[in-house]
Enzyme design. Structure first.
Site, PDB file in Angstrom:
ATOM      1  N   ASN A   8       0.861  -1.179   0.000  1.00  0.00           N
ATOM      2  CA  ASN A   8       0.000   0.000   0.000  1.00  0.00           C
ATOM      3  C   ASN A   8       0.902   1.236   0.000  1.00  0.00           C
ATOM      4  O   ASN A   8       1.540   1.532   0.995  1.00  0.00           O
ATOM      5  CB  ASN A   8      -0.897  -0.022   1.251  1.00  0.00           C
ATOM      6  CG  ASN A   8      -1.701   1.261   1.405  1.00  0.00           C
ATOM      7  OD1 ASN A   8      -1.750   2.088   0.503  1.00  0.00           O
ATOM      8  ND2 ASN A   8      -2.339   1.418   2.553  1.00  0.00           N
ATOM      9  N   LYS A  10       0.058   4.291  -0.071  1.00  0.00           N
ATOM     10  CA  LYS A  10      -0.539   5.489   0.540  1.00  0.00           C
ATOM     11  C   LYS A  10      -0.311   6.673  -0.422  1.00  0.00           C
ATOM     12  O   LYS A  10      -0.237   6.443  -1.619  1.00  0.00           O
ATOM     13  CB  LYS A  10       0.029   5.725   1.937  1.00  0.00           C
ATOM     14  CG  LYS A  10      -0.090   4.442   2.783  1.00  0.00           C
ATOM     15  CD  LYS A  10       0.188   4.609   4.236  1.00  0.00           C
ATOM     16  CE  LYS A  10       0.016   3.255   4.914  1.00  0.00           C
ATOM     17  NZ  LYS A  10       0.148   3.332   6.362  1.00  0.00           N
ATOM     18  N   HIS A  93      -9.476   1.348   5.235  1.00  0.00           N
ATOM     19  CA  HIS A  93      -8.163   1.543   5.869  1.00  0.00           C
ATOM     20  C   HIS A  93      -8.331   2.492   7.063  1.00  0.00           C
ATOM     21  O   HIS A  93      -9.125   3.433   7.003  1.00  0.00           O
ATOM     22  CB  HIS A  93      -7.171   2.127   4.855  1.00  0.00           C
ATOM     23  CG  HIS A  93      -5.765   2.069   5.361  1.00  0.00           C
ATOM     24  ND1 HIS A  93      -5.266   2.998   6.241  1.00  0.00           N
ATOM     25  CD2 HIS A  93      -4.776   1.176   5.149  1.00  0.00           C
ATOM     26  CE1 HIS A  93      -4.016   2.675   6.540  1.00  0.00           C
ATOM     27  NE2 HIS A  93      -3.693   1.572   5.889  1.00  0.00           N
ATOM     28  N   GLU A  95      -6.638   4.861   8.114  1.00  0.00           N
ATOM     29  CA  GLU A  95      -6.405   6.285   7.823  1.00  0.00           C
ATOM     30  C   GLU A  95      -7.656   6.918   7.228  1.00  0.00           C
ATOM     31  O   GLU A  95      -7.957   8.078   7.461  1.00  0.00           O
ATOM     32  CB  GLU A  95      -5.189   6.430   6.888  1.00  0.00           C
ATOM     33  CG  GLU A  95      -3.896   6.175   7.641  1.00  0.00           C
ATOM     34  CD  GLU A  95      -2.771   5.606   6.795  1.00  0.00           C
ATOM     35  OE1 GLU A  95      -2.816   5.700   5.565  1.00  0.00           O
ATOM     36  OE2 GLU A  95      -1.833   5.047   7.408  1.00  0.00           O
ATOM     37  N   GLU A 165      -5.101  -4.810  10.733  1.00  0.00           N
ATOM     38  CA  GLU A 165      -4.092  -3.763  10.880  1.00  0.00           C
ATOM     39  C   GLU A 165      -4.343  -2.988  12.174  1.00  0.00           C
ATOM     40  O   GLU A 165      -5.109  -2.009  12.170  1.00  0.00           O
ATOM     41  CB  GLU A 165      -4.161  -2.789   9.694  1.00  0.00           C
ATOM     42  CG  GLU A 165      -3.786  -3.393   8.373  1.00  0.00           C
ATOM     43  CD  GLU A 165      -3.189  -2.349   7.424  1.00  0.00           C
ATOM     44  OE1 GLU A 165      -2.164  -2.666   6.816  1.00  0.00           O
ATOM     45  OE2 GLU A 165      -3.737  -1.235   7.302  1.00  0.00           O
ATOM     46  N   GLY A 171       2.839   2.354  10.785  1.00  0.00           N
ATOM     47  CA  GLY A 171       3.822   3.423  10.629  1.00  0.00           C
ATOM     48  C   GLY A 171       4.555   3.795  11.910  1.00  0.00           C
ATOM     49  O   GLY A 171       5.199   4.834  11.994  1.00  0.00           O
ATOM     50  N   SER A 211       3.734  -2.020  10.302  1.00  0.00           N
ATOM     51  CA  SER A 211       5.192  -2.018  10.507  1.00  0.00           C
ATOM     52  C   SER A 211       5.888  -3.314  10.112  1.00  0.00           C
ATOM     53  O   SER A 211       6.875  -3.704  10.732  1.00  0.00           O
ATOM     54  CB  SER A 211       5.529  -1.647  11.956  1.00  0.00           C
ATOM     55  OG  SER A 211       5.116  -0.318  12.220  1.00  0.00           O
TER      56      SER A 211
END
Ligand code: 13P
Length: 249
Positions: A8, A10, A93, A95, A165, A171, A211
């Site tokens: 991904n 992003k 996701h 985010e 996730e 991250g 991560s």
């Protein structure tokens, strides 16, 4: 064991950079037994079509509009993505849930729109740190699945991959332990069994994301409880990502 390895991107890279990346990735992934997918920004999908068609790297988008078409300025439809040869789309996701206020109701609609247009869905679920620390992670993830997959038929689930996730691992350099992942994947499969069937629970692909990098990927992905990984930051480096994609797990 054959795994599904998804990158991904992003909001990173330009189409030009992605072109070089794709040429390298297609070459490096020749002959890999794993299924390899990259999800760059929308603007790169025509490059993906040009470079990755005919290779064994598939590609997808990171989002879609829940509506089929019409007066939705700035949005991108499932049909547009499909027309560019994408096989997958990431939906839900964290985010998008946190920064763009996407609700489970909206995510449910997006999943249905994606499947109706022949796209496979990578559905992301996962708890944040606060939920984890208050020992509510399993309940939280079960509820996400319940709401996100509402009203779906078992045969439609064949087009869905679930990515666990945990938000606190995205991250941050912190990643879930093998025990944590195995436990949550069990929760996810149990929930799929309750909502659909034991057969569906067994056959659905469940990935881990958060991560995963060049130093920890072997331990994480070789876990037999998972079918692969969804990789953010580490997928941006084509050398590292292709090492992960080529590994024999
Ligand atoms: P990182 O691998 O950068 O933690 O991101 C994970 C992720 O969000 C993939 O969708």
């Amino acid at each position: 064991m054959n795994k599904l390895i998804i990158g991904n991107f992003k909001m990173n890279t330009t189409p030009k950079e992605f072109k070089e990346y794709s040429i390298a990735l297609a070459t490096k992934c020749k002959g890999t037994k794993n299924d390899v997918v990259v999800c760059p920004p929308f603007t790169h999908l025509s490059v993906a079509k040009e470079i990755l068609s005919g290779s064994n790297v598939e590609y997808g988008a990171q989002n879609i509009c829940e509506e089929e078409k019409g007066a939705f300025t700035g949005e991108v439809s499932a049909k547009m993505i499909k027309d560019l040869g994408a096989s997958y789309v990431i939906v839900g996701h964290s985010e998008r849930r946190a920064k763009f206020k996407e609700t489970d109701r909206l995510i449910n609609k997006k999943i249905k729109t994606a499947l109706a247009n022949g796209l496979k869905v990578i559905l992301c679920v996962g708890e944040n740190l606060q939920t984890r620390e208050s020992k509510q992670a399993a309940i939280f993830v079960r509820k996400q699945l319940d709401d996100d997959l509402k009203g779906m038929y078992e045969n439609e689930l064949e087009g869905v991959v679930i990515a666990y996730e945990p938000v606190w691992a995205i991250g941050t350099g912190k990643f879930a332990t093998k025990k944590d992942i195995t436990k949550m994947v069990e929760v996810i499969r149990k929930e799929i069994e309750n909502q659909f069937s034991a057969k569906a629970a067994q056959s659905i692909n469940v990935l881990y994301g958060g991560s995963v990098n060049i130093s920890n990927y072997k331990n994480i992905i070789s876990n037999e409880a998972i079918n692969g990984a969804l990789i953010g930051g580490a997928s941006l480096n084509v050398d590292n990502f292709s090492v992960i994609a080529r590994e024999n797990y």
